[in-house]
Design a protein around this motif. Structure first.
Motif, PDB file in Angstrom:
ATOM      1  N   ASP A  77       0.834  -1.196  -0.022  1.00  0.00           N
ATOM      2  CA  ASP A  77      -0.113   0.234  -0.064  1.00  0.00           C
ATOM      3  C   ASP A  77       0.884   1.327  -0.035  1.00  0.00           C
ATOM      4  OD1 ASP A  77      -2.165  -1.300   0.162  1.00  0.00           O
ATOM      5  OD2 ASP A  77      -2.649  -1.385   2.000  1.00  0.00           O
ATOM      6  N   ALA A  78       1.991   1.203   0.695  1.00  0.00           N
ATOM      7  CA  ALA A  78       2.924   2.456   0.717  1.00  0.00           C
ATOM      8  C   ALA A  78       3.571   2.489  -0.383  1.00  0.00           C
ATOM      9  CB  ALA A  78       3.860   2.256   1.858  1.00  0.00           C
ATOM     10  N   GLU A  79       4.031   1.261  -1.291  1.00  0.00           N
ATOM     11  CA  GLU A  79       4.806   1.302  -2.433  1.00  0.00           C
ATOM     12  C   GLU A  79       3.741   1.937  -3.693  1.00  0.00           C
ATOM     13  OE1 GLU A  79       7.817  -2.399  -1.873  1.00  0.00           O
ATOM     14  OE2 GLU A  79       5.568  -2.872  -2.710  1.00  0.00           O
ATOM     15  N   ALA A  80       2.270   1.700  -3.423  1.00  0.00           N
ATOM     16  CA  ALA A  80       1.430   2.150  -4.377  1.00  0.00           C
ATOM     17  C   ALA A  80       1.629   3.637  -4.443  1.00  0.00           C
ATOM     18  CB  ALA A  80       0.126   1.733  -4.073  1.00  0.00           C
ATOM     19  N   LEU A  81       1.795   4.322  -3.327  1.00  0.00           N
ATOM     20  CA  LEU A  81       1.757   5.764  -3.411  1.00  0.00           C
ATOM     21  C   LEU A  81       3.030   6.232  -3.992  1.00  0.00           C
ATOM     22  CD1 LEU A  81       1.058   6.307   0.348  1.00  0.00           C
ATOM     23  CD2 LEU A  81      -0.504   6.583  -1.476  1.00  0.00           C
ATOM     24  N   LEU A  82       3.850   5.613  -4.051  1.00  0.00           N
ATOM     25  CA  LEU A  82       5.361   5.955  -5.137  1.00  0.00           C
ATOM     26  C   LEU A  82       5.117   5.927  -6.482  1.00  0.00           C
ATOM     27  CD1 LEU A  82       7.958   3.828  -3.074  1.00  0.00           C
ATOM     28  CD2 LEU A  82       7.369   6.596  -2.849  1.00  0.00           C
ATOM     29  N   THR A  83       3.899   5.653  -7.011  1.00  0.00           N
ATOM     30  CA  THR A  83       3.808   5.697  -8.310  1.00  0.00           C
ATOM     31  C   THR A  83       3.115   6.978  -8.774  1.00  0.00           C
ATOM     32  OG1 THR A  83       1.722   4.772  -8.253  1.00  0.00           O
ATOM     33  CG2 THR A  83       3.506   3.070  -8.252  1.00  0.00           C
ATOM     34  N   THR A  84       2.549   7.845  -7.766  1.00  0.00           N
ATOM     35  CA  THR A  84       2.024   8.967  -8.208  1.00  0.00           C
ATOM     36  C   THR A  84       2.906  10.181  -8.624  1.00  0.00           C
ATOM     37  OG1 THR A  84       1.792   9.923  -5.937  1.00  0.00           O
ATOM     38  CG2 THR A  84       0.103   8.501  -6.603  1.00  0.00           C
ATOM     39  N   ALA A  85       2.482  11.036  -9.458  1.00  0.00           N
ATOM     40  CA  ALA A  85       3.413  11.969 -10.254  1.00  0.00           C
ATOM     41  C   ALA A  85       4.159  12.853  -8.951  1.00  0.00           C
ATOM     42  CB  ALA A  85       2.849  12.831 -10.946  1.00  0.00           C
ATOM     43  N   ASP A  86       3.444  13.099  -7.776  1.00  0.00           N
ATOM     44  CA  ASP A  86       3.987  14.109  -6.811  1.00  0.00           C
ATOM     45  C   ASP A  86       4.958  13.078  -5.843  1.00  0.00           C
ATOM     46  OD1 ASP A  86       2.604  16.276  -7.761  1.00  0.00           O
ATOM     47  OD2 ASP A  86       0.843  15.930  -6.258  1.00  0.00           O
ATOM     48  N   HIS A  87       4.844  11.935  -5.907  1.00  0.00           N
ATOM     49  CA  HIS A  87       5.741  11.040  -4.823  1.00  0.00           C
ATOM     50  C   HIS A  87       6.633  10.178  -5.583  1.00  0.00           C
ATOM     51  CE1 HIS A  87       1.721  11.364  -2.357  1.00  0.00           C
ATOM     52  NE2 HIS A  87       2.550  12.627  -2.397  1.00  0.00           N
ATOM     53  N   ARG A  88       6.887  10.320  -6.812  1.00  0.00           N
ATOM     54  CA  ARG A  88       8.022   9.531  -7.746  1.00  0.00           C
ATOM     55  C   ARG A  88       9.167   9.483  -7.111  1.00  0.00           C
ATOM     56  NH1 ARG A  88       6.607   7.922 -12.900  1.00  0.00           N
ATOM     57  NH2 ARG A  88       4.543   7.008 -12.636  1.00  0.00           N
ATOM     58  N   LYS A  89       9.604  10.653  -6.449  1.00  0.00           N
ATOM     59  CA  LYS A  89      11.087  10.741  -5.863  1.00  0.00           C
ATOM     60  C   LYS A  89      11.091  10.625  -4.123  1.00  0.00           C
ATOM     61  CE  LYS A  89      12.825  13.490  -9.483  1.00  0.00           C
ATOM     62  NZ  LYS A  89      13.530  14.792 -10.055  1.00  0.00           N
ATOM     63  N   ALA A  90      10.222  10.060  -3.726  1.00  0.00           N
ATOM     64  CA  ALA A  90      10.087   9.900  -2.182  1.00  0.00           C
ATOM     65  C   ALA A  90      10.628   8.637  -1.984  1.00  0.00           C
ATOM     66  CB  ALA A  90       8.481  10.059  -1.584  1.00  0.00           C
ATOM     67  N   VAL A  91      10.783   8.341  -0.510  1.00  0.00           N
ATOM     68  CA  VAL A  91      11.324   6.986  -0.311  1.00  0.00           C
ATOM     69  C   VAL A  91      10.450   6.113   0.624  1.00  0.00           C
ATOM     70  CG1 VAL A  91      13.897   8.034  -0.086  1.00  0.00           C
ATOM     71  CG2 VAL A  91      12.453   8.011   1.802  1.00  0.00           C
ATOM     72  N   LEU A  92      10.478   5.049   0.533  1.00  0.00           N
ATOM     73  CA  LEU A  92       9.795   4.144   1.701  1.00  0.00           C
ATOM     74  C   LEU A  92      10.618   3.902   2.779  1.00  0.00           C
ATOM     75  CD1 LEU A  92       7.204   1.977   1.720  1.00  0.00           C
ATOM     76  CD2 LEU A  92       8.970   0.588   0.767  1.00  0.00           C
ATOM     77  N   LEU A  93       9.668   4.002   3.892  1.00  0.00           N
ATOM     78  CA  LEU A  93      10.046   3.937   5.257  1.00  0.00           C
ATOM     79  C   LEU A  93       9.468   2.680   5.945  1.00  0.00           C
ATOM     80  CD1 LEU A  93      10.292   7.536   6.452  1.00  0.00           C
ATOM     81  CD2 LEU A  93      12.250   6.445   5.451  1.00  0.00           C
ATOM     82  N   GLU A  94      10.182   1.663   6.657  1.00  0.00           N
ATOM     83  CA  GLU A  94       9.466   0.775   7.361  1.00  0.00           C
ATOM     84  C   GLU A  94      10.082   1.327   8.824  1.00  0.00           C
ATOM     85  OE1 GLU A  94      10.374  -3.774   8.946  1.00  0.00           O
ATOM     86  OE2 GLU A  94      11.320  -3.030   7.097  1.00  0.00           O
ATOM     87  N   VAL A  95       8.782   1.465   9.711  1.00  0.00           N
ATOM     88  CA  VAL A  95       8.767   2.251  10.889  1.00  0.00           C
ATOM     89  C   VAL A  95       8.306   0.954  11.842  1.00  0.00           C
ATOM     90  CG1 VAL A  95       8.523   4.179   9.976  1.00  0.00           C
ATOM     91  CG2 VAL A  95       6.343   3.113  10.794  1.00  0.00           C
ATOM     92  N   THR A  96       8.845   1.237  13.306  1.00  0.00           N
ATOM     93  CA  THR A  96       7.956   0.602  14.446  1.00  0.00           C
ATOM     94  C   THR A  96       7.301   1.488  15.144  1.00  0.00           C
ATOM     95  OG1 THR A  96      10.077  -0.761  14.656  1.00  0.00           O
ATOM     96  CG2 THR A  96       8.672  -0.470  16.784  1.00  0.00           C
ATOM     97  N   VAL A  97       5.754   1.085  15.471  1.00  0.00           N
ATOM     98  CA  VAL A  97       4.937   2.143  16.038  1.00  0.00           C
ATOM     99  C   VAL A  97       5.234   1.996  17.546  1.00  0.00           C
ATOM    100  CG1 VAL A  97       2.559   2.339  16.356  1.00  0.00           C
ATOM    101  CG2 VAL A  97       3.617   1.794  14.194  1.00  0.00           C
ATOM    102  N   LEU A  98       5.417   2.970  18.155  1.00  0.00           N
ATOM    103  CA  LEU A  98       5.803   3.092  19.705  1.00  0.00           C
ATOM    104  C   LEU A  98       4.783   3.888  20.389  1.00  0.00           C
ATOM    105  CD1 LEU A  98       9.520   3.960  19.462  1.00  0.00           C
ATOM    106  CD2 LEU A  98       8.725   1.821  19.844  1.00  0.00           C
ATOM    107  N   GLY A  99       4.759   3.226  21.648  1.00  0.00           N
ATOM    108  CA  GLY A  99       3.723   4.051  22.514  1.00  0.00           C
ATOM    109  C   GLY A  99       2.207   3.849  21.960  1.00  0.00           C
ATOM    110  N   ALA A 100       1.355   4.758  22.405  1.00  0.00           N
ATOM    111  CA  ALA A 100      -0.133   4.786  22.191  1.00  0.00           C
ATOM    112  C   ALA A 100      -0.351   4.850  20.730  1.00  0.00           C
ATOM    113  CB  ALA A 100      -0.840   5.869  22.902  1.00  0.00           C
ATOM    114  N   TYR A 101      -1.304   4.176  20.127  1.00  0.00           N
ATOM    115  CA  TYR A 101      -1.588   4.226  18.703  1.00  0.00           C
ATOM    116  C   TYR A 101      -3.268   3.967  18.715  1.00  0.00           C
ATOM    117  CZ  TYR A 101      -1.467  -0.605  18.772  1.00  0.00           C
ATOM    118  OH  TYR A 101      -1.448  -2.072  19.058  1.00  0.00           O
TER     119      TYR A 101
END
Length: 217
Positions: A77-101
């Motif tokens: 789902d995150a990789e799909a966002l990289l196909t849009t024109a505004d986000h082609r040069k963005a990077v993909l992050l893998e994150v650990t969710v900490l604390g309250a969510y």
């Protein structure tokens, strides 16, 4: 009567995925990220805590606000966002969710996170990226970076992936994806391709003969 949602008590912090732009401080001593939508004006570090982008004093994430970090559950789902024109040069992050969510159908909104890995694509020209170069825009005190090959990076200011890891700290790992390989063709595919090229050549020769015949008359 308001019923509270059940509290989750996972054995390990959840993992999520998001896209962002890597940034380098103006003096070249710090590295971090900026988001692509809400909160894009506020750079954050590898290990960081969110604050309300509207300047309110409550802690993020607040149920009656949309502040906080955001991520999705699925990498695709995150990789799909990289196909849009505004986000082609963005990077993909893998994150650990900490604390309250707060959990949603497709992701989390939360107050603290640790960025574990950053994955950048190849250079915009299609060649393999080698450095994270100045993208030509940024935020006050921060330069946005993009993956670039040595030729396209030129004299632009930038850092090597290993240097970005060191400046960002907290054990961040940086990857730059190799150039996508074209699929290998077998004999049947090559024969079909050759037949198609021959048909096109025959058509062009017919059109050329017709034009030359018209001029001769």
């Amino acid at each position: 009567m308001n019923r509270r949602l059940p509290e989750e008590r996972p054995k390990e912090p959840p993992t999520g995925y998001k896209i962002a732009h890597p940034v380098l401080s103006q003096d070249g001593t710090r590295a971090g990220f900026i988001g692509v939508s809400l909160g894009a004006a506020l750079p954050y570090g590898v290990l960081d805590e969110a604050s309300c982008v509207y300047g309110l004093r409550h802690r993020a994430p607040h149920r009656r606000c949309d502040c906080g970090f955001h991520c999705v559950h699925a990498r695709q789902d995150a990789e799909a966002l990289l196909t849009t024109a505004d986000h082609r040069k963005a990077v993909l992050l893998e994150v650990t969710v900490l604390g309250a969510y707060i959990r949603f159908e497709r992701g989390f909104r939360y107050g603290r996170q640790r960025v574990r890995t950053m994955t950048a694509g190849p250079c915009g020209c299609g060649a393999a990226g080698a450095v994270l170069a100045d993208a030509g825009w940024g935020r006050p005190g921060w330069r946005v970076l993009e993956s670039a090959c040595p030729g396209c990076a030129g004299a632009r200011r930038g850092v090597a992936p290993a240097a970005f890891e060191r400046l960002a700290g907290q054990g961040l790992k940086v990857r730059i994806l190799p150039v996508a390989m074209t699929p290998a063709y077998g004999v049947p595919e090559l024969v079909a391709e050759a037949a198609l090229l021959q048909a096109r050549l025959d058509w062009f020769q017919t059109q050329l003969a017709r034009i030359q015949g018209g001029r001769g008359g």
